[in-house]
Design a protein around this motif. Sequence first.
Motif, PDB file in Angstrom:
ATOM      1  N   UNK A  88       0.829  -1.214   0.000  1.00 43.67           N
ATOM      2  CA  UNK A  88       0.000   0.000   0.000  1.00 43.67           C
ATOM      3  C   UNK A  88       0.858   1.256   0.000  1.00 43.67           C
ATOM      4  N   UNK A  89       2.036   1.156   0.586  1.00 43.04           N
ATOM      5  CA  UNK A  89       2.937   2.314   0.612  1.00 43.04           C
ATOM      6  C   UNK A  89       4.381   1.843   0.522  1.00 43.04           C
ATOM      7  N   UNK A  90       5.211   2.685  -0.086  1.00 47.52           N
ATOM      8  CA  UNK A  90       6.662   2.489  -0.132  1.00 47.52           C
ATOM      9  C   UNK A  90       7.281   3.860   0.062  1.00 47.52           C
ATOM     10  N   UNK A  91       8.208   3.975   1.003  1.00 45.00           N
ATOM     11  CA  UNK A  91       8.776   5.280   1.315  1.00 45.00           C
ATOM     12  C   UNK A  91      10.232   5.130   1.741  1.00 45.00           C
ATOM     13  N   UNK A  92      11.031   6.110   1.372  1.00 47.42           N
ATOM     14  CA  UNK A  92      12.395   6.210   1.894  1.00 47.42           C
ATOM     15  C   UNK A  92      12.335   7.135   3.104  1.00 47.42           C
ATOM     16  N   UNK A  93      12.657   6.607   4.277  1.00 50.30           N
ATOM     17  CA  UNK A  93      12.441   7.377   5.505  1.00 50.30           C
ATOM     18  C   UNK A  93      13.497   7.042   6.544  1.00 50.30           C
ATOM     19  N   UNK A  94      13.647   7.953   7.486  1.00 49.14           N
ATOM     20  CA  UNK A  94      14.579   7.769   8.600  1.00 49.14           C
ATOM     21  C   UNK A  94      13.799   7.410   9.863  1.00 49.14           C
ATOM     22  N   UNK A 125      15.848   3.985   5.691  1.00 45.48           N
ATOM     23  CA  UNK A 125      15.402   2.712   5.137  1.00 45.48           C
ATOM     24  C   UNK A 125      14.489   2.938   3.938  1.00 45.48           C
ATOM     25  N   UNK A 126      14.426   1.940   3.079  1.00 47.43           N
ATOM     26  CA  UNK A 126      13.309   1.763   2.176  1.00 47.43           C
ATOM     27  C   UNK A 126      12.305   0.913   2.941  1.00 47.43           C
ATOM     28  N   UNK A 127      11.089   1.435   3.154  1.00 46.99           N
ATOM     29  CA  UNK A 127      10.087   0.754   3.974  1.00 46.99           C
ATOM     30  C   UNK A 127       8.820   0.560   3.143  1.00 46.99           C
ATOM     31  N   UNK A 128       8.283  -0.658   3.166  1.00 45.68           N
ATOM     32  CA  UNK A 128       7.012  -0.923   2.495  1.00 45.68           C
ATOM     33  C   UNK A 128       6.070  -1.593   3.482  1.00 45.68           C
ATOM     34  N   UNK A 129       4.781  -1.530   3.193  1.00 48.27           N
ATOM     35  CA  UNK A 129       3.827  -2.149   4.102  1.00 48.27           C
ATOM     36  C   UNK A 129       2.397  -1.935   3.648  1.00 48.27           C
ATOM     37  N   UNK A 130       1.479  -2.128   4.583  1.00 51.82           N
ATOM     38  CA  UNK A 130       0.052  -2.063   4.276  1.00 51.82           C
ATOM     39  C   UNK A 130      -0.671  -1.170   5.282  1.00 51.82           C
ATOM     40  N   UNK A 131      -1.790  -0.642   4.839  1.00 53.39           N
ATOM     41  CA  UNK A 131      -2.626   0.207   5.690  1.00 53.39           C
ATOM     42  C   UNK A 131      -3.860  -0.578   6.119  1.00 53.39           C
ATOM     43  N   UNK A 132      -4.246  -0.372   7.369  1.00 57.94           N
ATOM     44  CA  UNK A 132      -5.445  -1.023   7.891  1.00 57.94           C
ATOM     45  C   UNK A 132      -6.113  -0.088   8.883  1.00 57.94           C
ATOM     46  N   UNK A 133      -7.345   0.270   8.572  1.00 61.77           N
ATOM     47  CA  UNK A 133      -8.145   1.151   9.435  1.00 61.77           C
ATOM     48  C   UNK A 133      -7.371   2.420   9.807  1.00 61.77           C
ATOM     49  N   UNK A 134      -6.708   2.988   8.808  1.00 66.36           N
ATOM     50  CA  UNK A 134      -6.023   4.261   9.006  1.00 66.36           C
ATOM     51  C   UNK A 134      -4.645   4.157   9.627  1.00 66.36           C
ATOM     52  N   UNK A 135      -4.173   2.946   9.948  1.00 67.37           N
ATOM     53  CA  UNK A 135      -2.843   2.766  10.528  1.00 67.37           C
ATOM     54  C   UNK A 135      -1.939   2.042   9.542  1.00 67.37           C
TER      55      UNK A 135
END
Length: 231
Positions: free
Chosen positions: A46-52, A115-125
Amino acid sequence: MFVQDKMKMERFGFLYLVVVFTICVRLSSACTCDFPHPQNKFCSADFVVKATIIEEKLEFGEDVDFPLMKHYKIQYKKRDILKGEHLLGSQNEAVIKTSGTPWNCGMTFTLNTEYLISGHAQEGELFTNLCEWNKEFSRLKEGNHLQRRGIRRMYERGCNCTVFHCRGDACYYPEARGLNPDHVCLWEGSYNTNDCYARFGFCLPDTFGLCYWKDNRKLANCLNPDRESRR
């Protein structure tokens, strides 16, 4: 008195066995992950972001000596939202949750690291785990410019395609897995992060919507190392 002591010892022995059994169950049910192609990982997230990673908080349950959840606060720039701008784009910080234990696929990040971080969203989280594509960005930056190109542009162009890992006769019947053969790139051979297709491959649609492996020099040289040595 002797009988009471014996009963206490038996009770202690029973509790000891319960503890040992619990530990064994945890170890035996440790997290196991499949290894999809990086493009599939990118497209399914659902999202992929480069973040600290700037903060870690542990969430404990009642009478539990290990964290049930980890909450990581991340900081990023808008241009580094690679997918899921509708989830991350209204601010430059977010909280990502993951299981507190590795046997439940909990991810552990290092503070003050990008990091390069990916994941999923569920109920706004937002959630991630060990099986998502989470990697120190410096390693990705040093290791493979084509994967960096993929996360910036190429993988998203191929999200209507599917990289299908297969062996033998299974490669002739992707429809048996519910896949449209016209929208599949066959990934034959080894199944690991050092595979040529995993490192350098983009599965993209042509002008007719048929999916194919896009030619590039890195992929060609990896698949045919003798070609590079003859140059």
